[in-house]
Design a protein around this motif. Structure first.
Motif, PDB file in Angstrom:
ATOM      1  N   HIS A  51     -13.510   1.816  -3.304  1.00 56.27           N
ATOM      2  CA  HIS A  51     -12.049   1.636  -2.801  1.00 56.27           C
ATOM      3  C   HIS A  51     -11.227   2.944  -2.716  1.00 56.27           C
ATOM      4  O   HIS A  51     -10.817   3.357  -2.037  1.00 56.27           O
ATOM      5  CB  HIS A  51     -11.281   0.396  -3.486  1.00 56.27           C
ATOM      6  CG  HIS A  51      -9.860   0.301  -3.061  1.00 56.27           C
ATOM      7  ND1 HIS A  51      -9.499  -0.472  -2.080  1.00 56.27           N
ATOM      8  CD2 HIS A  51      -8.557   0.757  -3.672  1.00 56.27           C
ATOM      9  CE1 HIS A  51      -8.276  -0.634  -1.939  1.00 56.27           C
ATOM     10  NE2 HIS A  51      -7.850   0.120  -2.902  1.00 56.27           N
ATOM     11  N   LYS A  70       0.712  -1.348  -0.103  1.00 55.88           N
ATOM     12  CA  LYS A  70      -0.069   0.013  -0.008  1.00 55.88           C
ATOM     13  C   LYS A  70       0.591   1.315   0.168  1.00 55.88           C
ATOM     14  O   LYS A  70       0.509   2.387  -0.612  1.00 55.88           O
ATOM     15  CB  LYS A  70      -0.962  -0.051   1.211  1.00 55.88           C
ATOM     16  CG  LYS A  70      -2.251  -0.826   1.003  1.00 55.88           C
ATOM     17  CD  LYS A  70      -2.956  -0.745   2.138  1.00 55.88           C
ATOM     18  CE  LYS A  70      -4.237  -1.701   1.826  1.00 55.88           C
ATOM     19  NZ  LYS A  70      -5.545  -1.488   2.918  1.00 55.88           N
ATOM     20  N   GLU A  99      -9.991   4.496   0.539  1.00 56.83           N
ATOM     21  CA  GLU A  99      -8.400   4.310   0.810  1.00 56.83           C
ATOM     22  C   GLU A  99      -7.710   5.532   0.333  1.00 56.83           C
ATOM     23  O   GLU A  99      -6.693   5.549   0.827  1.00 56.83           O
ATOM     24  CB  GLU A  99      -8.194   2.983   0.116  1.00 56.83           C
ATOM     25  CG  GLU A  99      -8.821   1.819   0.676  1.00 56.83           C
ATOM     26  CD  GLU A  99      -8.561   1.688   2.040  1.00 56.83           C
ATOM     27  OE1 GLU A  99      -7.440   1.788   2.567  1.00 56.83           O
ATOM     28  OE2 GLU A  99      -9.506   1.355   2.775  1.00 56.83           O
TER      29      GLU A  99
END
Length: 423
Positions: A142, A89, A146
């Motif tokens: 998403h 990530k 995120e």
């Protein structure tokens, strides 16, 4: 020599006369290639005070920079969830931030330098299969949760049919930060801005060799440039100039047609005037031009030879999407080469301390190549951190190297093209 025949060449803005390189000259930086990467690097280096010479084998924007679909994306070529799985990530976030910057950079350069290139907002990702629509819905969620990116909106099957006059799609994403433009005029505008900052551009000046010295000597048939730094910005047209990196990219042909002007019918095809790309492996991509034509890219070719009738070749997938255009004339048809990598992410790096390169944009060239030029300028100026983020991406060479890579690509393309046809 004029540009290859295309709608873009026919509607190109006026450019200065061609001045091939003759004799020996000196510069801080010699850039090989006058596409988005080279022109952006030249402009950003000149703004930092470097003397810059650009050598172009043909004309400014000769390759993909002057022949592509004109679609300006955001982010990288691969989606963020794929990058998270592959890189983690933290690294995916860094790549996302650079991708967002790349989109903003193109728009900022267009505005700052008053580049007339028909910039229009909006990009639609159209779901070819129902499973693609499900993935699109989760992608919107998403990116919002995120990354805090809320400029994407999910389109239901009914909504996308209201926007695009086609029954082909099961849903999609509308990205308001995406855009589309006249790609050749964007390249010509970058060149004009670079020249205004003192950059010297020599067209019809094919490079025949680069010395591995410091400073380096870059040779053409009728001249040479002695420079402290060299930038390889050739992308699909690198050829045999630098074998050490040629095997990491694969030049492939893309095909585009332009219909006759459609008048009032044009806006009915894409009601919000966004550009569109679908989710097939061999994608269709299309948009409306400033004068109301449909510009449509698509079709499959697994041969190095071009189809004998490009217009008929691309007309087939166009009519699959828009059968209502069956009686419309095709005014232009053209092809061009783009460079892909095995992992569909760009290939940045250094060959010597004074030779850098960036290529392999895999269809995301307008924004990422423009950013690539800026990162190259930063690296040459001694601020290489952001360039190194891109250079750290693993870019394996195609199996078989430059000579035997093509058969493997053909096999892979046929496999994925067959998957496009499955329910």
């Amino acid at each position: 020599m004029p540009w290859p025949a295309s709608y873009y060449a026919a509607t190109a803005n006026k450019a200065p006369p061609v001045t091939p390189l003759e004799g020996g000259i000196r510069a801080d930086v010699c850039i090989i290639g006058a596409g988005y990467t080279g022109l952006s690097a030249a402009l950003h280096l000149a703004e930092r005070g470097f003397s810059v010479v650009v050598l172009e084998a043909e004309r400014i924007g000769w390759g993909a920079s002057g022949r592509n679909g004109g679609q300006l994306g955001i982010g990288q070529r691969k989606d963020q969830r794929s990058l998270e799985e592959r890189l983690g990530k933290e690294w995916a976030r860094r790549l996302w931030d650079l991708g967002v910057e790349s989109n903003a950079l193109v728009k900022e350069l267009i505005a700052r330098h008053a580049i007339a290139c028909d910039l229009k907002p909006g990009l639609i990702h159209a779901a070819w299969k129902k499973s693609d629509a499900d993935w699109h819905r989760s992608e919107v969620e998403h990116m919002a949760s995120e990354y805090g990116y809320t400029k994407m909106r999910y389109l239901t099957r009914e909504e996308i049919r209201e926007t695009i006059a086609s029954d082909c799609y099961h849903g999609g994403i509308y990205d308001e930060e995406g855009a589309h433009l006249h790609p050749l005029n964007y390249a010509l505008g970058l060149a004009r801005a670079a020249r205004a900052k003192g950059v010297v551009i020599h067209e019809e000046s094919r490079v025949t060799g680069i010395s591995r010295t410091d400073p380096a000597t870059v040779k053409t048939a009728k001249g040479s440039v002695r420079a402290a730094h060299v930038v390889l910005a050739c992308n699909a047209y690198l050829g045999a100039l630098e074998p050490r990196v040629a095997g990491a990219i694969m030049p492939i042909n893309n095909f585009i047609i332009a219909t006759e002007p459609l008048g009032d019918e044009a806006r009915a095809l894409i009601r919000n005037d966004a550009c569109v790309q679908d989710t097939k492996f061999v994608i269709d991509y299309y948009r409306l031009s400033a004068d109301g034509r449909l510009l449509f890219g698509g079709g499959e070719s697994y041969s190095p030879n071009l189809p004998k009738d490009l217009a008929a070749f691309v007309r087939k997938p166009m009519l699959r999407v828009f059968p209502q255009l069956k009686d419309k004339r095709i005014d232009y048809a053209w092809s061009g080469s783009v460079a892909i990598t095995l992992k569909r992410m760009p290939h940045f790096g250094r060959l010597e301390p004074n030779i850098v390169f960036a290529h392999g944009y895999s269809g995301q060239g307008i924004n990422i190549a423009t950013l690539g030029g800026k990162l190259i300028a930063e690296a040459i100026a001694g601020q290489a951190g952001r360039f190194d983020i891109m250079a750290r991406l693993d870019t394996p060479k195609f199996p078989g190297g430059t000579w035997l890579r093509y058969p493997g690509l053909v096999a892979g393309m046929i496999f994925y093209a067959m998957k496009d046809r499955l329910p």
